[in-house]
Design a protein around this motif. Structure first.
Motif, PDB file in Angstrom:
ATOM      1  N   LEU A 234       0.852  -1.189   0.000  1.00  0.00           N
ATOM      2  CA  LEU A 234       0.000   0.000   0.000  1.00  0.00           C
ATOM      3  C   LEU A 234       0.886   1.236   0.000  1.00  0.00           C
ATOM      4  O   LEU A 234       1.679   1.446   0.923  1.00  0.00           O
ATOM      5  CB  LEU A 234      -0.905   0.012   1.239  1.00  0.00           C
ATOM      6  N   TYR A 235       0.751   2.059  -1.052  1.00  0.00           N
ATOM      7  CA  TYR A 235       1.502   3.313  -1.127  1.00  0.00           C
ATOM      8  C   TYR A 235       0.554   4.469  -0.831  1.00  0.00           C
ATOM      9  O   TYR A 235      -0.390   4.712  -1.580  1.00  0.00           O
ATOM     10  CB  TYR A 235       2.134   3.474  -2.506  1.00  0.00           C
ATOM     11  N   ALA A 236       0.811   5.154   0.284  1.00  0.00           N
ATOM     12  CA  ALA A 236      -0.065   6.256   0.716  1.00  0.00           C
ATOM     13  C   ALA A 236       0.787   7.492   1.002  1.00  0.00           C
ATOM     14  O   ALA A 236       1.145   7.760   2.146  1.00  0.00           O
ATOM     15  CB  ALA A 236      -0.850   5.847   1.960  1.00  0.00           C
ATOM     16  N   ARG A 269      -3.070   4.877  -2.628  1.00  0.00           N
ATOM     17  CA  ARG A 269      -4.010   5.715  -1.876  1.00  0.00           C
ATOM     18  C   ARG A 269      -3.507   7.157  -2.006  1.00  0.00           C
ATOM     19  O   ARG A 269      -2.654   7.608  -1.244  1.00  0.00           O
ATOM     20  CB  ARG A 269      -4.051   5.288  -0.410  1.00  0.00           C
ATOM     21  N   LEU A 301      -5.531  -0.721   5.049  1.00  0.00           N
ATOM     22  CA  LEU A 301      -4.458  -1.063   5.975  1.00  0.00           C
ATOM     23  C   LEU A 301      -4.549  -2.536   6.368  1.00  0.00           C
ATOM     24  O   LEU A 301      -3.537  -3.237   6.480  1.00  0.00           O
ATOM     25  CB  LEU A 301      -4.542  -0.188   7.226  1.00  0.00           C
ATOM     26  N   SER A 304      -3.368  -4.962   3.460  1.00  0.00           N
ATOM     27  CA  SER A 304      -2.015  -4.781   2.922  1.00  0.00           C
ATOM     28  C   SER A 304      -0.993  -5.542   3.765  1.00  0.00           C
ATOM     29  O   SER A 304      -1.208  -5.818   4.939  1.00  0.00           O
ATOM     30  CB  SER A 304      -1.658  -3.297   2.874  1.00  0.00           C
ATOM     31  N   LEU A 307       3.262  -1.266   4.217  1.00  0.00           N
ATOM     32  CA  LEU A 307       2.859   0.120   4.004  1.00  0.00           C
ATOM     33  C   LEU A 307       4.069   0.933   3.565  1.00  0.00           C
ATOM     34  O   LEU A 307       5.141   0.846   4.170  1.00  0.00           O
ATOM     35  CB  LEU A 307       2.288   0.715   5.296  1.00  0.00           C
ATOM     36  N   THR A 309       4.899   4.933   2.980  1.00  0.00           N
ATOM     37  CA  THR A 309       4.392   6.289   3.146  1.00  0.00           C
ATOM     38  C   THR A 309       5.563   7.218   3.415  1.00  0.00           C
ATOM     39  O   THR A 309       6.721   6.821   3.272  1.00  0.00           O
ATOM     40  CB  THR A 309       3.323   6.346   4.261  1.00  0.00           C
ATOM     41  N   ILE A 314      -0.539   7.833   9.340  1.00  0.00           N
ATOM     42  CA  ILE A 314      -1.076   6.486   9.128  1.00  0.00           C
ATOM     43  C   ILE A 314      -0.266   5.399   9.847  1.00  0.00           C
ATOM     44  O   ILE A 314      -0.837   4.423  10.325  1.00  0.00           O
ATOM     45  CB  ILE A 314      -1.166   6.179   7.612  1.00  0.00           C
ATOM     46  N   PRO A 315       1.057   5.536   9.967  1.00  0.00           N
ATOM     47  CA  PRO A 315       1.813   4.493  10.687  1.00  0.00           C
ATOM     48  C   PRO A 315       1.324   4.236  12.104  1.00  0.00           C
ATOM     49  O   PRO A 315       1.514   3.132  12.627  1.00  0.00           O
ATOM     50  CB  PRO A 315       3.244   5.046  10.686  1.00  0.00           C
ATOM     51  N   TYR A 318      -1.420   1.765  11.568  1.00  0.00           N
ATOM     52  CA  TYR A 318      -0.880   0.563  10.939  1.00  0.00           C
ATOM     53  C   TYR A 318      -0.037  -0.256  11.909  1.00  0.00           C
ATOM     54  O   TYR A 318       0.022  -1.494  11.807  1.00  0.00           O
ATOM     55  CB  TYR A 318      -0.050   0.953   9.714  1.00  0.00           C
ATOM     56  N   MET A 325       6.685  -1.483   7.644  1.00  0.00           N
ATOM     57  CA  MET A 325       6.517  -0.211   6.956  1.00  0.00           C
ATOM     58  C   MET A 325       7.841   0.224   6.352  1.00  0.00           C
ATOM     59  O   MET A 325       8.901  -0.028   6.919  1.00  0.00           O
ATOM     60  CB  MET A 325       6.052   0.870   7.931  1.00  0.00           C
TER      61      MET A 325
END
Length: 404
Positions: A234-236, A269, A301, A304, A307, A309, A314-315, A318, A325
């Motif tokens: 997941l790339y946010a 995202r 989240l 996935s 992550l 980011t 968001i971490p 997550y 991450m």
């Protein structure tokens, strides 16, 4: 224009206070996640209390068709403005999830509580009174910002470290901090209780035991569809003012597909301002998927495996999943200079840092993750978010505001 809007809102609010107070809770919403979980908890209590949702922007779609009154907020429509002022003036409790200018010109009844459920569970970037843009604002604007922050009777936090950040950023004292945990983090604990294997999270959604915590059909595709056997990245990325309406990503999707496509898929995202100008190239279809419009990021989240980011909070959420991450701050010096950080970036992040797509791919291939670091990060930032945050907030409001 701002001054004119606020002056008119103030007049409408003063007039609306002539009406009697109601058994009512109003939410002023710009990000729907926390509000959805609180509203769900209020409904479970089966109170007589009316729920009102004053929604800024597109989040109105998350509440339309449900229980409660839903009104567009901060629009040019006079009727919507008048209705918003009426509900705010006659409520027993007002929740806000962001900075809202109207708070600088209204004075709630003495017994009313205005509670800030900030849209981020943690913070790396500076904001509020520590925002670097303060020097570019007018004196009147800075005064208005400070007045807004002083309207917060309580500010909800999930950790002591976030409490200290709010005290500095809003100029408030510790007695205004409400250590209940962050409502939207309840999602992860409910699913943990149902099934600890996060890659097979279908039991609750199929049984329909609690729609609030079930998996949406849009993410179910990645669990039991043709991509079920592949791991999900997941790339946010964080939104940047200087990349408005860009059609480029600093992540090389084609390189990632060529080197990781056999085992992985990439979920994107993106911020709406970026998403509107971005199209996944034809050759990368089937590897990369634009999931930016999905209504609940918690769902992404959950499904996935990694992550990616940069400066987001968001971490914090997550880390509750105890998953790896990677941080991709390709413009670290520039961004830090413009926005400012609460702490040294390299000390804050609970994972390895990559400055290029090549570095990112190497980290994924070598599985270069320290999960003890993630656990320590989660313990620090989620101290009070233990699966009962929504209930904690609602019970506090029922008792302190006398809701029935």
């Amino acid at each position: 224009m701002v001054s004119a809007y606020l002056y008119l809102f103030k007049i409408l609010f003063v007039l609306a206070k002539l009406f009697p107070q109601k058994e009512k809770v109003s939410f002023v919403v710009s990000f729907s996640e926390n509000t959805k979980y609180l509203a769900h908890e209020f409904e479970k209590e089966q109170l007589k209390t009316e729920l009102v949702f004053l929604c800024r922007g597109k989040c109105i779609a998350d509440f339309s068709g449900g229980k409660g009154t839903v009104i567009p907020f901060e629009t040019s429509g006079f009727l919507d403005m008048a209705r918003s002022a009426y509900h705010l003036a006659t409520s027993k409790t007002v929740f806000v999830d962001n900075y809202f200018g109207f708070l600088s010109v209204v004075k709630f009844r003495k017994e009313v509580q205005c509670i800030q459920i900030w849209h981020a569970a943690g913070a790396l970037k500076t904001f509020g009174l520590e925002d670097k843009s303060i020097s570019m604002r007018t004196r009147g604007a800075n005064r208005r910002f400070a007045q807004v922050y002083q309207r917060f009777d309580k500010v909800i936090v999930g950790s002591d470290i976030m409490a200290e950040i709010f005290k500095r950023s809003f100029g408030i004292t510790d007695d205004r901090i409400l250590r209940t945990g962050i409502p939207r983090t309840d999602f992860f604990y409910h699913l943990k209780a149902e099934d600890p294997v996060f890659h097979d999270m279908t039991a609750m959604s199929q049984s329909g035991s609690d729609e609030q915590y079930g998996l949406a059909s849009e993410v179910q595709t990645f669990i039991d569809g043709p991509f079920a056997s592949k791991r999900k990245i997941l790339y946010a990325p964080t939104y940047r003012d200087n990349e408005r309406n860009t059609n480029q990503l600093h992540l090389d999707i084609d390189q990632m597909k060529n080197e990781l496509g056999a085992e992985y898929v990439l979920l994107l995202r993106l911020h709406p301002a970026v998403r509107d100008g971005f199209v996944i190239p034809d050759q990368d279809q089937g590897f990369a998927f634009d999931c930016s419009s999905y209504s609940d990021i918690n769902q992404l989240l959950l499904i996935s495996d990694i992550l990616v980011t940069d400066y987001s909070s968001i971490p914090v959420e997550y880390s509750l999943l105890n998953k790896p991450m990677i941080f991709f701050p390709y413009d670290l010096k520039e961004y830090g200079r413009e926005r400012g950080f609460q702490a040294d970036y390299m000390d804050w992040v609970p994972g390895p840092v990559a400055f290029s797509t090549t570095d990112l791919i190497k980290l994924i291939r070598h599985n270069s993750f320290d999960m003890k670091q993630v656990a320590a990060f989660s313990s620090q930032w989620n101290r009070y978010s233990k699966g009962f945050s929504s209930r904690n907030v609602v019970q506090y409001v029922i008792k302190s505001c006398g809701l029935r």
